[in-house]
Design an enzyme around this catalytic site. Structure first.
Site, short mmCIF file in Angstrom:
data_model
loop_
_atom_site.label_atom_id
_atom_site.label_comp_id
_atom_site.label_asym_id
_atom_site.label_seq_id
_atom_site.Cartn_x
_atom_site.Cartn_y
_atom_site.Cartn_z
N LYS A 33 0.84 -1.19 0.00
CA LYS A 33 0.00 0.00 0.00
C LYS A 33 0.88 1.25 0.00
CE LYS A 33 -0.50 -0.16 5.04
NZ LYS A 33 -1.43 -0.25 6.18
N ARG A 131 -10.79 -0.36 14.76
CA ARG A 131 -10.84 0.18 13.40
C ARG A 131 -11.83 -0.68 12.62
NH1 ARG A 131 -4.98 1.04 10.64
NH2 ARG A 131 -5.30 -1.15 10.12
N HIS A 160 -6.11 -7.45 12.84
CA HIS A 160 -4.92 -6.58 12.80
C HIS A 160 -4.51 -6.23 14.22
CE1 HIS A 160 -2.10 -3.85 10.80
NE2 HIS A 160 -2.33 -3.01 11.80
N ARG A 216 1.58 -11.04 7.00
CA ARG A 216 1.55 -9.81 6.20
C ARG A 216 2.76 -8.95 6.58
NH1 ARG A 216 -3.68 -9.72 8.60
NH2 ARG A 216 -3.08 -7.80 9.70
N TYR A 260 15.31 31.36 3.98
CA TYR A 260 14.17 32.13 4.44
C TYR A 260 14.25 32.37 5.95
CZ TYR A 260 11.86 31.30 -0.05
OH TYR A 260 11.54 31.27 -1.39
N CYS A 305 14.19 25.03 1.91
CA CYS A 305 13.28 25.69 0.98
C CYS A 305 12.44 24.63 0.27
CB CYS A 305 14.07 26.50 -0.04
SG CYS A 305 15.24 27.67 0.69
N MET A 306 11.53 25.06 -0.58
CA MET A 306 10.67 24.12 -1.29
C MET A 306 11.48 23.16 -2.16
SD MET A 306 7.47 24.79 -3.89
CE MET A 306 6.41 25.49 -2.63
N ASP A 307 12.49 23.68 -2.85
CA ASP A 307 13.22 22.88 -3.83
C ASP A 307 14.71 22.77 -3.55
OD1 ASP A 307 10.82 22.75 -5.60
OD2 ASP A 307 11.20 24.91 -5.73
#
Length: 373
Positions: A33, A131, A160, A216, A260, A305-307
């Protein structure tokens, strides 16, 4: 040449799969998943199929359909909720669904019966997770009723564990006791489904009595520790590394703000590098990150920073633009683990790898799958 990427060692995943088989002595359902815990379904599913994996588990029907793009052989179980709308598609693609309430089960049966087919299902019991799942007191009657519904083939039963990765075994032992009671009654009634499963990665190691017919494996499959209380044996190998390129180097004078908010200010003339990776790639926007360059740890300066991130290179004098930078993974005999990054970020290894962004190319390598004895 890529500037930012994930390097995924499929040989490590295959090796870990074989270890889990050897330890459990059971078929292993590979839990893939969340895009194979960030490692990529497109690479992981074919790699597992090549070494004979027969089962995989996903959270959603959309993931199951993605699996079918890469393997027709492997059995697929959707562990989460699936809307009845998808029954016809599940039948066409030979996908097994989970049932945990009568309303959904009846809707599944009705749609399957309408086209003259049987939908394979696994029933889920909530033994203590709070759950999905029918409660233990209702489980036997629920299974008996499911088996009378035309259009459904009940081939599995599972639960689970909520706390199998902790040092205190009592909560998991209580879940096992409840589950075993249900199984005992179903066996006496000759209603025990073919595939009974409960163990997640931690339980495979901590509760051998709960291996049943199938185990699992999620986090352990990727070479990551289920928890600090349940570390993997050293023979397991982590499969993911996050890498980027050093794209700029310059010397800033004393008193220069970096990034920043200027959360870092140079104290002297400092050699500052810019790395092409940032929080849009999954790096947390916190102080105190580190990377590897030429096998040496280099501190990340200021706020990511973002990038991009900025790094201090005074102790890595050989660094040059174009060099490989490792955010986590190994380089030059040194290693930054996902667990180390998770502690720094105040989270768990699961979240680190599953939060690796879709824009990161997954580059697959296949190191030798060392023989498991």
């Amino acid at each position: 040449m890529l500037t930012t990427w994930l390097e995924i060692d499929l040989g490590a995943i295959q090796h870990n799969y074989h270890l889990l088989q050897a330890i459990s002595q059971r078929p292993v359902m590979a839990v893939i998943k969340a895009n194979a815990y960030g490692h990529g379904i497109s690479g992981v599913v074919p790699a597992l199929t090549r070494v004979g994996a027969t089962w995989c588990g996903v959270a959603r029907i959309e993931e199951a359909l993605e699996v079918r793009r890469f393997s027709r052989e492997i059995q697929v179980l959707v562990l989460g909720y699936t809307h009845p709308f998808w029954v016809e598609k599940a039948l066409a693609q030979d996908i097994c669904l989970t049932v945990f309430d009568s309303q959904t089960a009846e809707a599944y049966a009705k749609r399957a019966q309408a086209i003259g087919c049987e939908l394979r299902v696994h029933a889920k019991v909530d033994t203590g997770m709070g759950r999905l799942g029918v409660l233990p007191d209702a489980a036997v009657d629920f299974i008996r009723w499911l088996m009378t519904l035309p259009g459904l083939k009940v081939e599995g039963l599972y639960t689970h564990f909520a706390r199998a990765d902790e040092s205190n075994p009592a909560p998991t032992l209580e879940q096992i006791r409840r589950f075993d009671g249900i199984l005992e009654t179903l066996t006496i009634m000759n209603l025990r489904p073919r595939w009974v499963h409960a163990s997640n990665s931690a339980a495979i190691f901590n509760f051998p009595q709960a291996r049943y017919d199938l185990v699992r494996a999620g986090i352990a499959l990727y070479g990551l520790h289920p928890s600090p209380e349940t570390p993997l044996p050293p023979s397991f190998r982590p499969a993911m590394a996050l890498k980027a390129r050093l794209v700029s180097i310059k010397t800033l004078p004393p008193g220069s703000g970096v990034g920043y908010g200027h959360r870092y200010v140079t104290q002297d003339h400092e050699r500052i590098g810019v790395v092409a990776a940032g929080y849009a790639d999954g790096i947390r926007r916190i102080l105190g990150n580190e990377v590897l360059i030429h096998g040496k740890k280099a501190p990340v300066l200021g706020t990511p920073c973002m990038d991009q991130i900025m790094v201090q290179l005074d102790d890595v004098i050989e660094a040059m633009p174009g060099d490989e930078v490792v955010i986590f993974g190994g380089q030059g005999g040194n290693f930054i683990s996902v667990e180390e990054v998770a502690r720094r970020w105040g989270t768990i290894n699961y979240e680190v790898v599953t939060n690796m962004m879709a824009r990161l190319p997954r580059i697959y390598v296949e190191s030798k799958d060392e023989e498991v004895g």
